[in-house]
Scaffold this motif. Sequence first.
Motif, PDB file in Angstrom:
ATOM      1  N   TYR A  18       0.834  -1.202   0.000  1.00  0.00           N
ATOM      2  CA  TYR A  18       0.000   0.000   0.000  1.00  0.00           C
ATOM      3  C   TYR A  18       0.869   1.252   0.000  1.00  0.00           C
ATOM      4  O   TYR A  18       2.037   1.217   0.388  1.00  0.00           O
ATOM      5  N   ASN A  19       0.284   2.363  -0.404  1.00  0.00           N
ATOM      6  CA  ASN A  19       1.015   3.628  -0.484  1.00  0.00           C
ATOM      7  C   ASN A  19       1.419   4.164   0.882  1.00  0.00           C
ATOM      8  O   ASN A  19       2.386   4.915   0.992  1.00  0.00           O
ATOM      9  N   SER A  20       0.665   3.812   1.917  1.00  0.00           N
ATOM     10  CA  SER A  20       0.963   4.324   3.251  1.00  0.00           C
ATOM     11  C   SER A  20       0.521   3.320   4.303  1.00  0.00           C
ATOM     12  O   SER A  20      -0.297   2.427   4.034  1.00  0.00           O
ATOM     13  N   GLU A  21       1.049   3.493   5.508  1.00  0.00           N
ATOM     14  CA  GLU A  21       0.632   2.637   6.619  1.00  0.00           C
ATOM     15  C   GLU A  21      -0.842   2.841   6.930  1.00  0.00           C
ATOM     16  O   GLU A  21      -1.560   1.893   7.261  1.00  0.00           O
ATOM     17  N   CYS A 203       0.236 -20.791  13.253  1.00  0.00           N
ATOM     18  CA  CYS A 203      -0.062 -21.301  11.908  1.00  0.00           C
ATOM     19  C   CYS A 203      -1.339 -22.136  11.856  1.00  0.00           C
ATOM     20  O   CYS A 203      -1.836 -22.422  10.768  1.00  0.00           O
ATOM     21  N   SER A 204      -1.872 -22.515  13.013  1.00  0.00           N
ATOM     22  CA  SER A 204      -3.114 -23.289  13.029  1.00  0.00           C
ATOM     23  C   SER A 204      -4.345 -22.417  12.829  1.00  0.00           C
ATOM     24  O   SER A 204      -5.444 -22.933  12.603  1.00  0.00           O
ATOM     25  N   ALA A 205      -4.184 -21.095  12.905  1.00  0.00           N
ATOM     26  CA  ALA A 205      -5.331 -20.195  12.731  1.00  0.00           C
ATOM     27  C   ALA A 205      -5.927 -20.348  11.340  1.00  0.00           C
ATOM     28  O   ALA A 205      -5.213 -20.542  10.350  1.00  0.00           O
ATOM     29  N   GLN A 206      -7.245 -20.237  11.266  1.00  0.00           N
ATOM     30  CA  GLN A 206      -7.939 -20.396   9.986  1.00  0.00           C
ATOM     31  C   GLN A 206      -7.581 -19.273   9.007  1.00  0.00           C
ATOM     32  O   GLN A 206      -7.579 -19.475   7.789  1.00  0.00           O
ATOM     33  N   LYS A 207      -7.272 -18.085   9.524  1.00  0.00           N
ATOM     34  CA  LYS A 207      -6.862 -16.952   8.703  1.00  0.00           C
ATOM     35  C   LYS A 207      -5.790 -16.189   9.458  1.00  0.00           C
ATOM     36  O   LYS A 207      -5.899 -16.005  10.679  1.00  0.00           O
ATOM     37  N   ILE A 208      -4.739 -15.749   8.744  1.00  0.00           N
ATOM     38  CA  ILE A 208      -3.629 -15.041   9.357  1.00  0.00           C
ATOM     39  C   ILE A 208      -3.406 -13.739   8.598  1.00  0.00           C
ATOM     40  O   ILE A 208      -3.204 -13.754   7.372  1.00  0.00           O
ATOM     41  N   LEU A 209      -3.445 -12.625   9.310  1.00  0.00           N
ATOM     42  CA  LEU A 209      -3.201 -11.309   8.727  1.00  0.00           C
ATOM     43  C   LEU A 209      -1.976 -10.718   9.411  1.00  0.00           C
ATOM     44  O   LEU A 209      -2.000 -10.462  10.615  1.00  0.00           O
ATOM     45  N   CYS A 210      -0.901 -10.514   8.648  1.00  0.00           N
ATOM     46  CA  CYS A 210       0.363 -10.053   9.202  1.00  0.00           C
ATOM     47  C   CYS A 210       0.676  -8.660   8.677  1.00  0.00           C
ATOM     48  O   CYS A 210       0.773  -8.455   7.460  1.00  0.00           O
ATOM     49  N   LEU A 211       0.829  -7.695   9.587  1.00  0.00           N
ATOM     50  CA  LEU A 211       1.093  -6.310   9.226  1.00  0.00           C
ATOM     51  C   LEU A 211       2.558  -5.977   9.516  1.00  0.00           C
ATOM     52  O   LEU A 211       3.027  -6.166  10.641  1.00  0.00           O
ATOM     53  N   ALA A 212       3.259  -5.465   8.518  1.00  0.00           N
ATOM     54  CA  ALA A 212       4.673  -5.133   8.702  1.00  0.00           C
ATOM     55  C   ALA A 212       5.012  -3.823   7.993  1.00  0.00           C
ATOM     56  O   ALA A 212       5.698  -3.812   6.979  1.00  0.00           O
ATOM     57  N   PRO A 213       4.514  -2.688   8.521  1.00  0.00           N
ATOM     58  CA  PRO A 213       4.827  -1.395   7.916  1.00  0.00           C
ATOM     59  C   PRO A 213       6.146  -0.821   8.443  1.00  0.00           C
ATOM     60  O   PRO A 213       6.775  -1.399   9.332  1.00  0.00           O
ATOM     61  N   GLU A 214       6.558   0.304   7.888  1.00  0.00           N
ATOM     62  CA  GLU A 214       7.680   1.143   8.321  1.00  0.00           C
ATOM     63  C   GLU A 214       9.019   0.709   7.715  1.00  0.00           C
ATOM     64  O   GLU A 214       9.272  -0.463   7.486  1.00  0.00           O
ATOM     65  N   LYS A 215       9.861   1.713   7.507  1.00  0.00           N
ATOM     66  CA  LYS A 215      11.183   1.511   6.907  1.00  0.00           C
ATOM     67  C   LYS A 215      12.035   0.548   7.716  1.00  0.00           C
ATOM     68  O   LYS A 215      12.822  -0.221   7.154  1.00  0.00           O
ATOM     69  N   SER A 242      -1.161 -20.896   3.095  1.00  0.00           N
ATOM     70  CA  SER A 242      -2.022 -20.319   2.059  1.00  0.00           C
ATOM     71  C   SER A 242      -3.125 -19.444   2.649  1.00  0.00           C
ATOM     72  O   SER A 242      -3.723 -18.635   1.926  1.00  0.00           O
ATOM     73  N   GLN A 243      -3.381 -19.570   3.961  1.00  0.00           N
ATOM     74  CA  GLN A 243      -4.418 -18.748   4.596  1.00  0.00           C
ATOM     75  C   GLN A 243      -3.857 -17.427   5.115  1.00  0.00           C
ATOM     76  O   GLN A 243      -4.567 -16.650   5.746  1.00  0.00           O
ATOM     77  N   ALA A 244      -2.571 -17.158   4.842  1.00  0.00           N
ATOM     78  CA  ALA A 244      -1.911 -15.969   5.370  1.00  0.00           C
ATOM     79  C   ALA A 244      -1.754 -14.889   4.303  1.00  0.00           C
ATOM     80  O   ALA A 244      -1.544 -15.181   3.124  1.00  0.00           O
ATOM     81  N   THR A 245      -1.838 -13.633   4.756  1.00  0.00           N
ATOM     82  CA  THR A 245      -1.554 -12.478   3.907  1.00  0.00           C
ATOM     83  C   THR A 245      -0.597 -11.566   4.656  1.00  0.00           C
ATOM     84  O   THR A 245      -0.784 -11.292   5.839  1.00  0.00           O
ATOM     85  N   LEU A 246       0.432 -11.090   3.952  1.00  0.00           N
ATOM     86  CA  LEU A 246       1.379 -10.134   4.498  1.00  0.00           C
ATOM     87  C   LEU A 246       1.071  -8.762   3.914  1.00  0.00           C
ATOM     88  O   LEU A 246       1.040  -8.591   2.691  1.00  0.00           O
ATOM     89  N   PHE A 247       0.847  -7.789   4.781  1.00  0.00           N
ATOM     90  CA  PHE A 247       0.503  -6.432   4.366  1.00  0.00           C
ATOM     91  C   PHE A 247       1.701  -5.514   4.616  1.00  0.00           C
ATOM     92  O   PHE A 247       2.208  -5.429   5.736  1.00  0.00           O
ATOM     93  N   LEU A 248       2.135  -4.816   3.561  1.00  0.00           N
ATOM     94  CA  LEU A 248       3.282  -3.921   3.628  1.00  0.00           C
ATOM     95  C   LEU A 248       2.884  -2.520   3.173  1.00  0.00           C
ATOM     96  O   LEU A 248       1.923  -2.355   2.425  1.00  0.00           O
ATOM     97  N   ASP A 249       3.656  -1.518   3.624  1.00  0.00           N
ATOM     98  CA  ASP A 249       3.545  -0.198   2.990  1.00  0.00           C
ATOM     99  C   ASP A 249       4.767  -0.006   2.089  1.00  0.00           C
ATOM    100  O   ASP A 249       5.654  -0.879   2.034  1.00  0.00           O
ATOM    101  N   VAL A 250       4.824   1.090   1.353  1.00  0.00           N
ATOM    102  CA  VAL A 250       5.926   1.274   0.406  1.00  0.00           C
ATOM    103  C   VAL A 250       7.268   1.337   1.113  1.00  0.00           C
ATOM    104  O   VAL A 250       8.300   0.991   0.531  1.00  0.00           O
TER     105      VAL A 250
END
Length: 257
Positions: A18-21, A203-215, A242-250
């Motif tokens: 994403y463009n920003s956090e 890793c046993s969670a049905q859905k995993i959302l991982c947020l890793a913003p910042e320089k 496969s149930q995981a998503t990693l969210f990054l900013d620029v």
Amino acid sequence: MVAATKFFRVDDLLVQIYNSEAEMAQEVAEITQKYLQYVLQQQDTAAVLLATGNSQLKFLDALIALGGIDWSRVILFHLDEYLGITADHPASFRRYMRERVEKRVCPQQFHYIEGDALQPVAECDRYTKLLQAQPIDLCCLGVGENGHLAFNDPAVAHFQDPYAVKLVKLDLANRQQQVNTGHFPNLDSVPQYAFTVTLPSICSAQKILCLAPEKRKAQVVKEMLQGSISSKYPASILRQRSQATLFLDVNSASLLA
């Protein structure tokens, strides 16, 4: 909904940039809201594992502001806690969760790791039983500067860990991160040991959302996505989920090829 500027897969892991956090946090909040609404249409309660740390602040605020979730049917857990500090300590993860989440949404239950328990091993067993009482529908977490998930630092992270919750010694990089982000005044004040939910439990969670913003996360993001899948960078295990998503900013994505 804010759209990701880029998205791609690394092995099984979906990565979105994403463009920003702020934009990233808003979309993760909307994804979480819709997912919990769906889960609660299918079953009576939803069980959610939450993380602390600066990467979660904007997301949690955005999620709570959205509304639309019946929190009285949600059971919350958290991922880790320092050994030996009280629930009212300024750096306590219990305090973080109580003030930033529990008091604001009033969940059905919030199960806390008692960091100052008189019998720490028994506390691991108690929390393990709580976690195993129902499947975890959602885990929201961040990535440490040394690649840790929760307090699974490289030296103590095991992809096939036999424990669901364990006591670990924190490495120097992790303890220094806690100082750098303002949670403790100096290195000597950071506890050397902590409780953590282990990697198999995450890793046993049905859905995993991982947020890793910042320089400051750019180098570890590069290593976890472009290096080998190894406990040297524990977060790399998400590439097998496969149930995981990693969210990054620029900023955090700035070193990716």
